[in-house]
Design an enzyme around this catalytic site. Structure first.
Site, mmCIF file in Angstrom:
data_model
loop_
_atom_site.group_PDB
_atom_site.id
_atom_site.type_symbol
_atom_site.label_atom_id
_atom_site.label_comp_id
_atom_site.label_asym_id
_atom_site.label_seq_id
_atom_site.Cartn_x
_atom_site.Cartn_y
_atom_site.Cartn_z
ATOM 1 N N ALA A 108 35.188 60.082 57.290
ATOM 2 C CA ALA A 108 35.414 59.352 56.162
ATOM 3 C C ALA A 108 35.843 57.830 56.454
ATOM 4 C CB ALA A 108 36.271 60.029 55.024
ATOM 5 N N ASN A 109 35.329 57.170 55.714
ATOM 6 C CA ASN A 109 35.603 55.569 55.912
ATOM 7 C C ASN A 109 35.309 54.753 57.159
ATOM 8 O OD1 ASN A 109 36.931 55.588 53.030
ATOM 9 N ND2 ASN A 109 38.842 56.479 54.270
ATOM 10 N N ARG A 110 34.087 55.645 57.777
ATOM 11 C CA ARG A 110 33.601 55.172 58.969
ATOM 12 C C ARG A 110 34.759 55.166 60.258
ATOM 13 N NH1 ARG A 110 29.984 55.999 55.900
ATOM 14 N NH2 ARG A 110 28.356 54.940 55.559
ATOM 15 N N PHE A 111 35.660 55.798 59.962
ATOM 16 C CA PHE A 111 36.667 56.286 60.933
ATOM 17 C C PHE A 111 36.268 57.469 61.702
ATOM 18 C CE2 PHE A 111 41.263 54.824 61.599
ATOM 19 C CZ PHE A 111 40.728 53.359 61.532
#
Length: 226
Positions: free
Chosen positions: A195-198
């Site tokens: 999620a959130n490109r993390f």
């Protein structure tokens, strides 16, 4: 005509949320981890054995090239694929056998990246695999001068028909210019979309800087920034 800026804006707003991969989830060696992920990919991914193979000739000013090739085997020694040794990738490997692989398992929000060296499989291994191929694929391997220019589709069919006539009623032998490569890894990275490109990224690296011959404590595991 569609404004290219509108396409960029549309792509920029595409978002997919992913799962996670924690330190407790990864295996002690990359081959066990790959086998686990490959088994999980068998259902959701149409062709999990499709991998990008990147090669380069240091004397070619055009730089590296990449293409999709099918994985035909993997073990603690590495990853195996087969091709024409006289093809563009074969010539590039002959000039510089450092190689990179990518398994783009988009349907699972995963990818596996491999860096290593490519060495030819034995003639016996290549013979064994070639004998298992469908006869049409065998004839195609004999007839094709892979990566070389050809005047037309019709010329390809004529070459195939000549090969078919030559071996009518008998087995098709493996051409000397066709065989396998074993990619012996130095690094293998497992990427899990998050999620959130993390994203979660874990890198297995050979402790000796050269490809290990077996799994186990010859690898270090490092979590990387997304």
């Amino acid at each position: 005509m569609t404004d290219p800026r509108s396409r960029m804006d549309s792509l920029a707003h595409q978002r997919v949320e992913y799962g996670a991969l924690g330190a407790a989830d990864v295996a002690a060696d990359p081959y066990s981890q790959f086998a686990q992920w490959y088994e999980q990919a068998a259902d959701p991914v149409r062709e999990p054995n499709a991998m990008v193979v990147a090669t380069a000739d240091p004397d070619d000013p055009r730089g590296p090239s990449a293409r999709v090739v099918l994985l035909k085997g993997f073990s603690a020694e590495g990853f195996v694929f087969f091709t024409n040794y006289d093809s563009a990738k074969g010539r590039q490997i002959a000039a510089d056998n450092r190689i990179a692989l990518v398994f783009p398992w988009h349907d699972m929000h995963r990818q596996v990246r491999v860096r290593g060296i490519a060495v030819r499989t034995s003639a016996e291994e290549s013979d064994e695999y070639f004998a298992k191929r469908p006869r049409g694929a065998q004839l195609g391997a004999v007839a094709s001068r892979q990566s070389e220019p050809v005047e037309s589709r019709e010329a390809l069919h004529r070459a195939y028909d000549r090969a078919s006539a030559e071996y009518e009623g008998r087995e098709v032998p493996r051409p000397e210019f066709w065989g396998g490569y074993l990619v012996r890894p130095v690094e293998i990275e497992f990427w899990q979309g998050q999620a959130n490109r993390f994203h979660d990224r874990f890198l297995y690296r050979s402790t000796e800087g050269t490809p290990p011959l077996d799994a186990g404590d010859r690898w270090t595991i490092t979590r990387l920034n997304p």
